[in-house]
Design a protein around this motif. Structure first.
Motif, PDB file in Angstrom:
ATOM      1  N   GLU A 137       3.612  -2.551   8.534  1.00 50.70           N
ATOM      2  CA  GLU A 137       4.621  -1.575   8.917  1.00 50.70           C
ATOM      3  C   GLU A 137       5.094  -0.802   7.693  1.00 50.70           C
ATOM      4  O   GLU A 137       4.952  -1.267   6.555  1.00 50.70           O
ATOM      5  CB  GLU A 137       5.790  -2.243   9.635  1.00 50.70           C
ATOM      6  N   ILE A 138       5.644   0.370   7.965  1.00 49.05           N
ATOM      7  CA  ILE A 138       6.188   1.188   6.894  1.00 49.05           C
ATOM      8  C   ILE A 138       7.425   0.497   6.334  1.00 49.05           C
ATOM      9  O   ILE A 138       8.332   0.116   7.078  1.00 49.05           O
ATOM     10  CB  ILE A 138       6.536   2.596   7.412  1.00 49.05           C
ATOM     11  N   SER A 139       7.459   0.333   5.009  1.00 49.83           N
ATOM     12  CA  SER A 139       8.635  -0.271   4.396  1.00 49.83           C
ATOM     13  C   SER A 139       9.572   0.792   3.816  1.00 49.83           C
ATOM     14  O   SER A 139      10.780   0.582   3.747  1.00 49.83           O
ATOM     15  CB  SER A 139       8.248  -1.281   3.318  1.00 49.83           C
ATOM     16  N   GLU A 140       9.001   1.914   3.425  1.00 55.19           N
ATOM     17  CA  GLU A 140       9.834   3.003   2.925  1.00 55.19           C
ATOM     18  C   GLU A 140       9.068   4.317   3.042  1.00 55.19           C
ATOM     19  O   GLU A 140       7.843   4.334   2.938  1.00 55.19           O
ATOM     20  CB  GLU A 140      10.208   2.763   1.459  1.00 55.19           C
ATOM     21  N   LYS A 141       9.779   5.396   3.277  1.00 57.31           N
ATOM     22  CA  LYS A 141       9.126   6.703   3.306  1.00 57.31           C
ATOM     23  C   LYS A 141      10.054   7.747   2.716  1.00 57.31           C
ATOM     24  O   LYS A 141      11.275   7.587   2.707  1.00 57.31           O
ATOM     25  CB  LYS A 141       8.727   7.085   4.729  1.00 57.31           C
ATOM     26  N   SER A 142       9.453   8.828   2.218  1.00 56.81           N
ATOM     27  CA  SER A 142      10.235   9.892   1.607  1.00 56.81           C
ATOM     28  C   SER A 142      10.534  10.969   2.648  1.00 56.81           C
ATOM     29  O   SER A 142      10.041  10.936   3.782  1.00 56.81           O
ATOM     30  CB  SER A 142       9.455  10.498   0.439  1.00 56.81           C
ATOM     31  N   GLU A 143      11.311  11.944   2.212  1.00 62.05           N
ATOM     32  CA  GLU A 143      11.648  13.067   3.100  1.00 62.05           C
ATOM     33  C   GLU A 143      10.413  13.883   3.462  1.00 62.05           C
ATOM     34  O   GLU A 143      10.376  14.546   4.488  1.00 62.05           O
ATOM     35  CB  GLU A 143      12.671  13.972   2.417  1.00 62.05           C
ATOM     36  N   ILE A 144       9.417  13.853   2.584  1.00 70.76           N
ATOM     37  CA  ILE A 144       8.186  14.607   2.845  1.00 70.76           C
ATOM     38  C   ILE A 144       7.469  14.026   4.064  1.00 70.76           C
ATOM     39  O   ILE A 144       6.847  14.747   4.844  1.00 70.76           O
ATOM     40  CB  ILE A 144       7.246  14.536   1.624  1.00 70.76           C
ATOM     41  N   PHE A 145       7.564  12.740   4.235  1.00 70.07           N
ATOM     42  CA  PHE A 145       6.823  12.019   5.267  1.00 70.07           C
ATOM     43  C   PHE A 145       7.527  12.208   6.598  1.00 70.07           C
ATOM     44  O   PHE A 145       8.275  11.331   7.066  1.00 70.07           O
ATOM     45  CB  PHE A 145       6.717  10.543   4.885  1.00 70.07           C
ATOM     46  N   PHE A 156       0.837  -1.185   0.000  1.00 75.24           N
ATOM     47  CA  PHE A 156       0.000   0.000   0.000  1.00 75.24           C
ATOM     48  C   PHE A 156       0.878   1.242   0.000  1.00 75.24           C
ATOM     49  O   PHE A 156       1.973   1.249   0.575  1.00 75.24           O
ATOM     50  CB  PHE A 156      -0.929  -0.012   1.213  1.00 75.24           C
ATOM     51  N   TYR A 157       0.362   2.271  -0.656  1.00 70.23           N
ATOM     52  CA  TYR A 157       1.146   3.478  -0.868  1.00 70.23           C
ATOM     53  C   TYR A 157       0.275   4.716  -0.680  1.00 70.23           C
ATOM     54  O   TYR A 157      -0.926   4.681  -0.924  1.00 70.23           O
ATOM     55  CB  TYR A 157       1.682   3.536  -2.305  1.00 70.23           C
ATOM     56  N   TRP A 158       0.933   5.797  -0.290  1.00 67.83           N
ATOM     57  CA  TRP A 158       0.347   7.120  -0.395  1.00 67.83           C
ATOM     58  C   TRP A 158       1.274   7.986  -1.234  1.00 67.83           C
ATOM     59  O   TRP A 158       2.501   7.964  -1.050  1.00 67.83           O
ATOM     60  CB  TRP A 158       0.141   7.775   0.971  1.00 67.83           C
ATOM     61  N   TYR A 159       0.653   8.708  -2.153  1.00 65.06           N
ATOM     62  CA  TYR A 159       1.341   9.692  -2.973  1.00 65.06           C
ATOM     63  C   TYR A 159       0.588  11.002  -2.851  1.00 65.06           C
ATOM     64  O   TYR A 159      -0.577  11.023  -2.474  1.00 65.06           O
ATOM     65  CB  TYR A 159       1.342   9.282  -4.455  1.00 65.06           C
ATOM     66  N   ARG A 160       1.261  12.089  -3.198  1.00 65.36           N
ATOM     67  CA  ARG A 160       0.533  13.346  -3.259  1.00 65.36           C
ATOM     68  C   ARG A 160       0.970  14.101  -4.515  1.00 65.36           C
ATOM     69  O   ARG A 160       2.060  13.891  -5.054  1.00 65.36           O
ATOM     70  CB  ARG A 160       0.761  14.205  -2.022  1.00 65.36           C
ATOM     71  N   SER A 163       5.354   3.796   1.709  1.00 65.48           N
ATOM     72  CA  SER A 163       4.861   2.467   1.337  1.00 65.48           C
ATOM     73  C   SER A 163       4.702   1.639   2.609  1.00 65.48           C
ATOM     74  O   SER A 163       5.404   1.860   3.607  1.00 65.48           O
ATOM     75  CB  SER A 163       5.802   1.781   0.344  1.00 65.48           C
ATOM     76  N   PHE A 164       3.793   0.681   2.559  1.00 65.47           N
ATOM     77  CA  PHE A 164       3.380  -0.034   3.758  1.00 65.47           C
ATOM     78  C   PHE A 164       3.181  -1.492   3.397  1.00 65.47           C
ATOM     79  O   PHE A 164       2.505  -1.802   2.410  1.00 65.47           O
ATOM     80  CB  PHE A 164       2.075   0.589   4.247  1.00 65.47           C
ATOM     81  N   TYR A 165       3.766  -2.368   4.195  1.00 66.02           N
ATOM     82  CA  TYR A 165       3.646  -3.802   3.932  1.00 66.02           C
ATOM     83  C   TYR A 165       3.730  -4.548   5.241  1.00 66.02           C
ATOM     84  O   TYR A 165       4.539  -4.198   6.109  1.00 66.02           O
ATOM     85  CB  TYR A 165       4.761  -4.267   2.976  1.00 66.02           C
ATOM     86  N   ASN A 166       2.897  -5.534   5.384  1.00 67.98           N
ATOM     87  CA  ASN A 166       2.955  -6.396   6.569  1.00 67.98           C
ATOM     88  C   ASN A 166       2.831  -5.576   7.858  1.00 67.98           C
ATOM     89  O   ASN A 166       3.551  -5.792   8.825  1.00 67.98           O
ATOM     90  CB  ASN A 166       4.267  -7.196   6.565  1.00 67.98           C
TER      91      ASN A 166
END
Lengths: 110, 114
Positions: free
Chosen positions: B53-61, B32-36, B48-51
């Motif tokens: 928990e957050i699997s990756e995030k950007s500097e914006i987050f 699952f993902y959030w974009y803007r 991004s989110f998997y299992n």
């Protein structure tokens, strides 16, 4: 961090002609590439994709070409139709990550 | 055809308020993902989110943002204290498998911070 670049902000094409949208990337780890189409006030809609082990994928009027050595991909639409007018986003994937380009506005004139 | 659903379609909030944007991903998807997308700008990756928990995030987050999958179907994005610059279209996406598959996007939530 512009790992995926679409250098042409807009493109105008006559109906029936070919539209060619270009995309460049910098991360050699990307292994899957996608094109999305987006209308105003809607979410991106998946159009076509290509794996890094291929150099061409075709689906009806849409063909994506991948040149790995040049880190370049392109989307060909032929023949172009007025309904193709939208913003086209190139995206690249590695693992769980999906990175988008800035988009190219395509206008198909009738 | 299965689709990603986002609610609300438009949210107006006052600066400093908390907002929660909701998404129902495609039911058998795992990623699952959030974009803007700020008006006129590119679609930017947030997280991004998997299992669970957050699997990756950007500097914006940054710390003002959080994501949750509270009940196995909904996927939410919370902005704790909104700023004017948070005004954007927020897109949720889901993906069945990691890697060589496409992500499917929802219609987006337009967030306006006043």
């Amino acid at each position: 961090d512009q790992q995926v670049k679409q250098n042409s902000p807009s493109l105008s094409v006559q109906e029936g002609r070919i539209s060619i949208l270009n995309c460049d990337y910098t991360n050699s780890m990307f292994d899957y590439f996608l094109w999305y189409k987006k209308y105003p006030a809607e979410g991106p809609t998946f159009l076509i994709s290509i794996s890094s082990i291929k150099d061409k994928n075709e689906d009806g009027r849409f063909t994506v070409f991948l040149n790995k050595s040049a880190k370049h991909l392109s989307l060909h639409i032929v023949p172009s139709q007025p309904g193709d007018s939208a913003v086209y986003f190139c995206a690249a994937s590695v693992g769980n990550k999906l990175v988008f380009g800035a988009g190219t506005i395509l206008r198909v004139k009738s | 055809e299965p689709e990603v659903t986002q609610t609300p379609s438009h949210q107006v909030t006052q600066m400093g308020q908390e907002v929660i944007l909701r998404c129902v991903p495609i039911s058998n998807h795992l990623y699952f993902y959030w974009y803007r997308q700020i008006l006129g700008q590119k679609v930017e990756f947030l997280v991004s989110f998997y299992n669970n928990e957050i699997s990756e995030k950007s500097e914006i987050f940054d710390d003002q943002f959080s994501v949750e999958r509270p009940d196995g179907s909904n996927f939410t994005l919370k902005i704790r204290s909104t700023k004017l610059e948070d005004s954007a279209m927020y897109f949720c996406a889901s993906r069945g498998y990691r890697g060589r598959t496409e992500a499917f996007f929802g219609q987006g939530t337009r967030l306006t911070v006043v």
